[in-house]
Design an enzyme around this catalytic site. Sequence first.
Site, PDB file in Angstrom:
ATOM      1  N   LEU A 191       0.808  -1.230   0.000  1.00  0.00           N
ATOM      2  CA  LEU A 191       0.000   0.000   0.000  1.00  0.00           C
ATOM      3  C   LEU A 191       0.841   1.281   0.000  1.00  0.00           C
ATOM      4  O   LEU A 191       0.567   2.226   0.750  1.00  0.00           O
ATOM      5  CB  LEU A 191      -0.992  -0.014   1.174  1.00  0.00           C
TER       6      LEU A 191
ATOM      7  N   CYS B  74      -6.452  -5.712   4.723  1.00  0.00           N
ATOM      8  CA  CYS B  74      -5.225  -5.150   5.275  1.00  0.00           C
ATOM      9  C   CYS B  74      -5.087  -5.662   6.696  1.00  0.00           C
ATOM     10  O   CYS B  74      -6.068  -5.951   7.360  1.00  0.00           O
ATOM     11  CB  CYS B  74      -5.279  -3.627   5.373  1.00  0.00           C
TER      12      CYS B  74
HETATM   13  C1  LIG Z   1      -0.081  -4.811  -8.212  1.00  0.00           C
HETATM   14  C2  LIG Z   1      -1.436  -4.897  -7.573  1.00  0.00           C
HETATM   15  C3  LIG Z   1      -1.804  -3.952  -6.619  1.00  0.00           C
HETATM   16  C4  LIG Z   1      -3.045  -4.013  -6.001  1.00  0.00           C
HETATM   17  N1  LIG Z   1      -3.381  -3.066  -5.086  1.00  0.00           N
HETATM   18  C5  LIG Z   1      -4.630  -3.095  -4.525  1.00  0.00           C
HETATM   19  C6  LIG Z   1      -5.049  -2.068  -3.639  1.00  0.00           C
HETATM   20  O1  LIG Z   1      -4.323  -1.127  -3.349  1.00  0.00           O
HETATM   21  N2  LIG Z   1      -6.286  -2.177  -3.104  1.00  0.00           N
HETATM   22  C7  LIG Z   1      -7.139  -3.189  -3.388  1.00  0.00           C
HETATM   23  O2  LIG Z   1      -8.250  -3.220  -2.876  1.00  0.00           O
HETATM   24  N3  LIG Z   1      -6.772  -4.157  -4.248  1.00  0.00           N
HETATM   25  C8  LIG Z   1      -5.540  -4.144  -4.816  1.00  0.00           C
HETATM   26  N4  LIG Z   1      -5.195  -5.127  -5.718  1.00  0.00           N
HETATM   27  C9  LIG Z   1      -6.147  -6.200  -6.034  1.00  0.00           C
HETATM   28  C10 LIG Z   1      -6.904  -5.922  -7.337  1.00  0.00           C
HETATM   29  O3  LIG Z   1      -7.676  -4.747  -7.232  1.00  0.00           O
HETATM   30  C11 LIG Z   1      -7.827  -7.094  -7.701  1.00  0.00           C
HETATM   31  O4  LIG Z   1      -8.772  -7.276  -6.669  1.00  0.00           O
HETATM   32  C12 LIG Z   1      -7.075  -8.392  -7.894  1.00  0.00           C
HETATM   33  O5  LIG Z   1      -5.830  -8.147  -8.470  1.00  0.00           O
HETATM   34  C13 LIG Z   1      -7.844  -9.404  -8.756  1.00  0.00           C
HETATM   35  O6  LIG Z   1      -8.131  -8.906 -10.029  1.00  0.00           O
HETATM   36  P1  LIG Z   1      -7.200  -9.128 -11.330  1.00  0.00           P
HETATM   37  O7  LIG Z   1      -6.936 -10.610 -11.413  1.00  0.00           O
HETATM   38  O8  LIG Z   1      -7.959  -8.579 -12.467  1.00  0.00           O
HETATM   39  O9  LIG Z   1      -5.929  -8.385 -11.064  1.00  0.00           O
HETATM   40  C14 LIG Z   1      -3.938  -5.067  -6.342  1.00  0.00           C
HETATM   41  C15 LIG Z   1      -3.569  -5.997  -7.298  1.00  0.00           C
HETATM   42  C16 LIG Z   1      -2.344  -5.930  -7.921  1.00  0.00           C
HETATM   43  C17 LIG Z   1      -1.988  -6.964  -8.945  1.00  0.00           C
END
Ligand SMILES: Cc1cc2nc3c(=O)[nH]c(=O)nc-3n(C[C@H](O)[C@H](O)[C@H](O)COP(=O)(O)O)c2cc1C
Lengths: 310, 310, 280, 280
Positions: A75, A132
Amino acid sequence: MSELDFSTTLGPAWFPTPVFTASGCASSGKELSQFFPLNAIGAVVTKSIMLKARPGRPTPRMAETPSGMLNSIGLQGPGIDAFLANDIPWLLEQNARVIVSIAGENVEEYSVLARRLRSVGGISAIEVNISCPNVENRGLVFACDPNASRAVVDGVRRTLGGDIPIIVKLSPDVTDITEIARGVVDAGADALSLINTVLGMVINVDTMRPHLAGKTGGLSGPAIRPIAVRNIYQVHQSLPKTPILGMGGVRSGRDALELILAGASGISVGTATFSNPVTIINVQKELRELLAAKGFASLRDAVGFAHRNE
Amino acid sequence: MSELDFSTTLGPAWFPTPVFTASGCASSGKELSQFFPLNAIGAVVTKSIMLKARPGRPTPRMAETPSGMLNSIGLQGPGIDAFLANDIPWLLEQNARVIVSIAGENVEEYSVLARRLRSVGGISAIEVNISCPNVENRGLVFACDPNASRAVVDGVRRTLGGDIPIIVKLSPDVTDITEIARGVVDAGADALSLINTVLGMVINVDTMRPHLAGKTGGLSGPAIRPIAVRNIYQVHQSLPKTPILGMGGVRSGRDALELILAGASGISVGTATFSNPVTIINVQKELRELLAAKGFASLRDAVGFAHRNE
Amino acid sequence: MSSINRHAKHITATVVGNKRIGQYHQILLSVGDIVQSTHPGNFVAISVGGENSAMILRRAFAISRISHRSDKGDGTMELIVAPHGSGSRWLCAQPEGASLDVIAPLGTAFGIPTAPAQALLVGGGYGSAPLFGLAEVLKSRGCRVDMILGASTASKIYAPIEGKRSVNSLKIYTEDGSAGISGKVTDPIPGLIQEGVVDVIYSCGPMAMLAAISRIANAAEVVHQCAVEESMACGIGVCMTCVLPVENSEGETKMLRSCIEGPVMDGANVQWELVGKVAK
Amino acid sequence: MSSINRHAKHITATVVGNKRIGQYHQILLSVGDIVQSTHPGNFVAISVGGENSAMILRRAFAISRISHRSDKGDGTMELIVAPHGSGSRWLCAQPEGASLDVIAPLGTAFGIPTAPAQALLVGGGYGSAPLFGLAEVLKSRGCRVDMILGASTASKIYAPIEGKRSVNSLKIYTEDGSAGISGKVTDPIPGLIQEGVVDVIYSCGPMAMLAAISRIANAAEVVHQCAVEESMACGIGVCMTCVLPVENSEGETKMLRSCIEGPVMDGANVQWELVGKVAK
Ligand SMILES: Cc1cc2nc3c(=O)[nH]c(=O)nc-3n(C[C@H](O)[C@H](O)[C@H](O)COP(=O)(O)O)c2cc1C
Ligand SMILES: Cc1cc2nc3c(=O)[nH]c(=O)nc-3n(C[C@H](O)[C@H](O)[C@H](O)COP(=O)(O)OP(=O)(O)OC[C@H]3O[C@@H](n4cnc5c(N)ncnc54)[C@H](O)[C@@H]3O)c2cc1C
Ligand SMILES: Cc1cc2nc3c(=O)[nH]c(=O)nc-3n(C[C@H](O)[C@H](O)[C@H](O)COP(=O)(O)OP(=O)(O)OC[C@H]3O[C@@H](n4cnc5c(N)ncnc54)[C@H](O)[C@@H]3O)c2cc1C
Ligand SMILES: Cc1cc2nc3c(=O)[nH]c(=O)nc-3n(C[C@H](O)[C@H](O)[C@H](O)COP(=O)(O)O)c2cc1C
Ligand code: FES
Ligand code: FES
């Protein structure tokens, strides 16, 4: 095809299209604006913002895995003040619809963040990221603890009143996702985001230690799509009236449709943006065409369609 | 290289090599014996056997997913009697080391199965698969319930006395794997198997319904390897003295080493056998070479090596 | 060792031909010795997508025909592949000279009558593929071979000119009437049986077609061997994904693996109405 | 719109050359117009493994040199690729004529002195790649260009003959002495600075080398621009995986994204000793 009603709602919030960025996968929007206009998509979901500026974890922060990746960013962010001063005005200037993701270290911090956002005009919704560690409870992740997750949402709801819709983002790393979902909905969530990353680890066979500096990381990408679909399906079955913002491995309109049929009213595209910055635009276009080709009059009719006659 | 001690133990059970089949991914062994001699590997872990013959779930029983697959077999099998009459004698004739996986519908059934196995000579260990619905508790999976999982292991332990080593196979679909692990070790498990499949779902976008007849299925293959590594790492950290049979997405010696460094004393190869029937032999060879190349004198020295100086 | 997968070998095959025919690709593979133990009805399982593929499972294809110059150990195998999803599309895009990771031969073969008989071969879509290899064997054993092929439309009929030499008659049916007779392959079967020109039926094609033929054959008490097609994860009998409900001699229905106890099964025993239903 | 990724375009590039040079592949891509906005130091992000790849992330490569016939819009870009893991090996195996999915140009570029200066270019391994393009630009601006290249062994030195034309001097160092002088590229730098022939240092190579050069440059108060290499998931600034601790003008250390605030950074500001350590 122009007939299709492609709009969606997440509780009281309305969006012209159901395809959004995913928190943490679009930074604060500026970086993507070179590739497409931010107001062309449903909404920009910003990276989870905390009260204070945070440097995040040391590197390495990522590892590629089969059809997926692990991340451990910790974060990193500028803190709510700088975020409200710089990022929000810029996004609103672009006429983007904005969902602000917030994260706290304890129950109180979430409420403080909500209070700061309450007075800001133009925000479509708040996404409450409860994946978190709760520093006041041995670092146990809020989203893995029914009481803590309720307490967070309860605090945010009280602070916001009815002003801004609350979307609560859940972690799949729990024994019973429907229990957590029911708890936060009872506490006042308007909608749910499903799913956050799955806890994983990669060992670097050269150094023979965990590859990420943070040891564990969050697994995302196509590899987890079946887990996302299952979570969305289970929660939609248990809480059919609660709108779901679905995410997890979506990189095509076909993938998005899968999550929508399982019960999602909107789709966030995360990791797929890393492989291709215009994925969101492609997903949006393909999804619209697919829905039309299947004869749906509106996106809404497709939401949870896989549950019919159950 | 011939110097390397490649043998391993899972509690009191000794195996000349640490690479095994995974339950349900080698049927009862006959089918693979055409491709390599079954006594060339550490052990054959048989498909989970239940008390009675079971037809399993209707088809479709599988769906391919990115770098993984879902299965929903529903524990089809001949029942313990036919299994003991046909499969065990055949396996022992091949001089294969045999780990028998058992599954029950209630706590009692596991004990009954254990009693039937107690008198059979030549079995190296019993793997207790507790990732099955407990029909006496609203179908809640034993492995997701600390009390039920303890109760199963407690019953099996009492029945077996100290005669046959007990390996308990856990599900990753829980909030805290170390809690379940501690419970079953307290109840008498000699070793743990980690991980069973991850619950997932695929929606067929043509029929617009869940693709599997059983709706949800178990996700396996390389896609879940980071989840397996994380679970093994967590459990080894929490219970460093309990041997772990690791599995989840292993298809090369490199992958096997990753799980071993995380804390596994043995490796089961499951889904990778479907893509290549001799994967197990390849993994075994590659792992042996890798360990030697890294200068390990014995497999045992590599187990949990990623935790050093912690 | 058991007898299951007895002849199966894990080999690297070379693509020596890839030709588009209608909506299909006729793919010729150089496979060496294994043609010696290959029989009509057997299938191959092929890895798809290359080294870094996200597709972890093999794809199954019927072996259409084989040819051997056994002295040179350079047998070839022909597959007829419909570009359906990502794996079969990848296969159809492989150029001559490409190497494929193949396991073959797999599964049961069509039973061949011990004495000359009148055989009716019924194929739907690419299901005609293994029937041409079968026809050659039947002809060489002195059988009469009548073939009926059907599909929704002309481009989905696979009926190569060479293949026609090994049959006594060939009739084509399309549902849209774009080639041959307008209608379904099942339409003429009752009539042919009535005429007394059918001792045994061999079929391959969509499951619904096989079920329909089984009903006709059962009613007329004609032997019916069909090659089924269920989704397969392993192709070698270890995963239990490919099962079909089949009645055994004691009248019990068992879920049999169509990869090792099929793909060729006795149509009369398959409990078609139970496929995909709650198991008993 | 913001200015981040201002010139980045998502294009399909064609491989027009792929030559092995020592342990590297020199890959020439036809990329069209985008060379117009490409500067030494910029990098490309390439999808690897094809359509069904299990590798979901792009791979980053420095742009070694560009050439344009701007009237025809057919610019080319040269990459120097070490076959390291599965992605780079896939890239090195692409034949002439293959299409690649590329995003370019990305990242910051080396700053060019406004007046003629004496530049020392230091490259480690494939890190020499972008220095040849840089040397051409510096020469055209009237700078003196001295180059020092190093690697563990001769086959890891990338120093093409054409490249030598754009430098005033070229010295090669190998750790095993298999080519040039035995030793490290950092060995001669203090002496050169002392001689007064170095106004600015440009460097690219392993992080440890960049850190060592930074220490020398800081001590001597010589400007040092280095192109860093951190693992990148997105290459466009949205994922925050590629950060480095960098001190800003207020003396605070911030975790900056090396994909958009790099790869070229001021060596004096990077807090090398904090890389991979617990953030402050
Ligand atoms: C590099 C990275 C950073 C992320 N940072 C956050 C975040 O700050 N807050 C959050 O709620 N989810 C965060 N996520 C989770 C994504 O929002 C999402 O829920 C998760 O990656 C699944 O979706 P996807 O497979 O399309 O990436 C992050 C994911 C990645 C890959
Ligand atoms: C015994 C047998 C013989 C076959 N013979 C032929 C043949 O001669 N010519 C031909 O074109 N096809 C044949 N098929 C079907 C062929 O296997 C599928 O078309 C192919 O697997 C589709 O893979 P895909 O990646 O293109 O499709 P996708 O839909 O992307 O595949 C996803 C998954 O579903 C499975 N699958 C999808 N469709 C089928 C299907 N129809 N049957 C079985 N599994 C399926 C795939 O194997 C894969 O695991 C045969 C299948 C079997 C079981
Ligand atoms: C700005 C920049 C410029 C680069 N320029 C060049 C160049 O000119 N020539 C060249 O050969 N290589 C260059 N690299 C390194 C190149 O990106 C990696 O070698 C490549 O990503 C390795 O991928 P792989 O699939 O072969 O290896 P794998 O180890 O299988 O890759 C696994 C993951 O780790 C990442 N990774 C592995 N090694 C590195 C590395 N050294 N740096 C960054 N990420 C890594 C990969 O991107 C991938 O996400 C550069 C990297 C960066 C960041
Ligand atoms: C088709 C299939 C059937 C399985 N059947 C069983 C079973 O009967 N009992 C069991 O304990 N695990 C069973 N498993 C789980 C595997 O043993 C293993 O734990 C899991 O698949 C992860 O390993 P893998 O990724 O190597 O396959 C099965 C897995 C698959 C794919
Ligand atoms: S496909 Fe695995 S048992 Fe038939
Ligand atoms: S690589 Fe994603 S922010 Fe730099």
